[in-house]
Design a protein around this motif. Structure first.
Motif, PDB file in Angstrom:
ATOM      1  N   PHE A 157      -9.577  41.124  44.831  1.00  0.00           N
ATOM      2  CA  PHE A 157      -9.471  39.698  45.118  1.00  0.00           C
ATOM      3  C   PHE A 157      -8.147  39.113  44.648  1.00  0.00           C
ATOM      4  O   PHE A 157      -7.783  38.024  45.035  1.00  0.00           O
ATOM      5  CB  PHE A 157     -10.644  38.912  44.521  1.00  0.00           C
ATOM      6  CG  PHE A 157     -10.880  39.165  43.048  1.00  0.00           C
ATOM      7  CD1 PHE A 157     -10.101  38.560  42.079  1.00  0.00           C
ATOM      8  CD2 PHE A 157     -11.909  40.022  42.642  1.00  0.00           C
ATOM      9  CE1 PHE A 157     -10.316  38.797  40.732  1.00  0.00           C
ATOM     10  CE2 PHE A 157     -12.130  40.272  41.294  1.00  0.00           C
ATOM     11  CZ  PHE A 157     -11.331  39.654  40.330  1.00  0.00           C
ATOM     12  N   ASN A 158      -7.429  39.836  43.811  1.00  0.00           N
ATOM     13  CA  ASN A 158      -6.150  39.322  43.310  1.00  0.00           C
ATOM     14  C   ASN A 158      -5.003  39.883  44.156  1.00  0.00           C
ATOM     15  O   ASN A 158      -4.828  41.095  44.259  1.00  0.00           O
ATOM     16  CB  ASN A 158      -5.983  39.730  41.836  1.00  0.00           C
ATOM     17  CG  ASN A 158      -4.665  39.252  41.259  1.00  0.00           C
ATOM     18  OD1 ASN A 158      -3.611  39.847  41.507  1.00  0.00           O
ATOM     19  ND2 ASN A 158      -4.703  38.167  40.511  1.00  0.00           N
ATOM     20  N   SER A 159      -4.225  38.987  44.753  1.00  0.00           N
ATOM     21  CA  SER A 159      -3.195  39.413  45.711  1.00  0.00           C
ATOM     22  C   SER A 159      -2.172  40.361  45.086  1.00  0.00           C
ATOM     23  O   SER A 159      -1.791  41.374  45.689  1.00  0.00           O
ATOM     24  CB  SER A 159      -2.475  38.195  46.287  1.00  0.00           C
ATOM     25  OG  SER A 159      -3.353  37.424  47.051  1.00  0.00           O
ATOM     26  N   HIS A 160      -1.720  40.034  43.880  1.00  0.00           N
ATOM     27  CA  HIS A 160      -0.727  40.887  43.212  1.00  0.00           C
ATOM     28  C   HIS A 160      -1.300  42.297  43.002  1.00  0.00           C
ATOM     29  O   HIS A 160      -0.631  43.303  43.280  1.00  0.00           O
ATOM     30  CB  HIS A 160      -0.334  40.238  41.880  1.00  0.00           C
ATOM     31  CG  HIS A 160       0.832  40.876  41.184  1.00  0.00           C
ATOM     32  ND1 HIS A 160       1.956  40.184  40.821  1.00  0.00           N
ATOM     33  CD2 HIS A 160       1.040  42.153  40.762  1.00  0.00           C
ATOM     34  CE1 HIS A 160       2.811  41.005  40.204  1.00  0.00           C
ATOM     35  NE2 HIS A 160       2.268  42.199  40.156  1.00  0.00           N
ATOM     36  N   HIS A 161      -2.535  42.366  42.559  1.00  0.00           N
ATOM     37  CA  HIS A 161      -3.164  43.678  42.339  1.00  0.00           C
ATOM     38  C   HIS A 161      -3.345  44.443  43.642  1.00  0.00           C
ATOM     39  O   HIS A 161      -3.126  45.660  43.693  1.00  0.00           O
ATOM     40  CB  HIS A 161      -4.528  43.506  41.655  1.00  0.00           C
ATOM     41  CG  HIS A 161      -4.431  42.982  40.261  1.00  0.00           C
ATOM     42  ND1 HIS A 161      -5.486  42.351  39.637  1.00  0.00           N
ATOM     43  CD2 HIS A 161      -3.407  42.984  39.367  1.00  0.00           C
ATOM     44  CE1 HIS A 161      -5.115  41.993  38.425  1.00  0.00           C
ATOM     45  NE2 HIS A 161      -3.861  42.356  38.234  1.00  0.00           N
TER      46      HIS A 161
END
Ligand SMILES: [Mn+2]
Length: 195
Positions: A157-161
């Motif tokens: 859910f985290n874009s960077h990840h």
């Protein structure tokens, strides 16, 4: 040594790429796009391909041309460094977790460019970086590198990840695929005799 140097200049960008497939994952990447540099560093570090990239682009428009053209030049460098592909493993795959994100990459250095892209990045931006450029980069890289490249996001859910897991999974898969297979180091890995 399996290495290549590509210089590419257009009205939109000026790019130079130097790689060594038999490296240790050292890198010096400066494209003028901070988050993208961070991702290229991951690609080098986890593929163990040494990578020096310089790019200057028409940032006053946006980062699109710079990211896409870096993908083109890096793909061309990969294809050139691989040469006739004698002795390589050819295939690579990786399930790469990063916190909430998990991304799977399966690739074939087939000379048959194809991108399967099943990644949904929830935000339009990471910092100032346009997340839609990630797909543009891999399209260019797969096309010019002659890679059948499948990338599937399984979680996240985290874009960077998600994006970082994508680059790392491709890097790990690439590491396997470009490595020499000691059981068959004298042959091109295809029943056709060419790749
Ligand atoms: Mn990061």
């Amino acid at each position: 040594m399996r290495s290549a140097k590509i210089s590419r200049q257009t009205a939109e960008t000026e790019i130079s790429v130097e790689i060594n497939l038999d490296g240790s994952g050292s890198y010096d990447n400066q494209t003028g796009v901070g988050f993208f540099d961070h991702m290229l560093d991951q690609l080098a570090r986890h593929s163990l391909i040494d990578m020096t990239i310089r790019a200057k682009g028409d940032y006053h428009i946006d980062d699109h041309h710079t990211v896409e053209d870096t993908g083109i030049a890096l793909g061309q460098a990969l294809a050139q460094a691989l040469g006739d592909k004698k002795g390589i493993r050819r295939y690579g795959e990786c399930h790469l977790p990063m916190d909430d994100a998990q991304v799977r990459c399966a690739l074939d250095l087939s000379a048959r460019p194809y991108l399967v892209w099943n990644v949904e990045i929830p935000t339009q931006k990471i910092g100032t970086f346009d997340t839609e450029l990630v797909r543009e980069f891999f399209t260019a890289f797969a096309t010019q590198g002659g890679i059948t490249l499948h990338i599937d996001q399984l979680h996240g859910f985290n874009s960077h990840h998600i994006v970082e897991a994508t680059f790392k999974s491709v890097a790990r898969a690439l590491r396997l695929a470009v490595e020499t297979d000691p059981r068959k180091s004298d042959a091109i890995p295809s029943t056709k005799g060419a790749l």
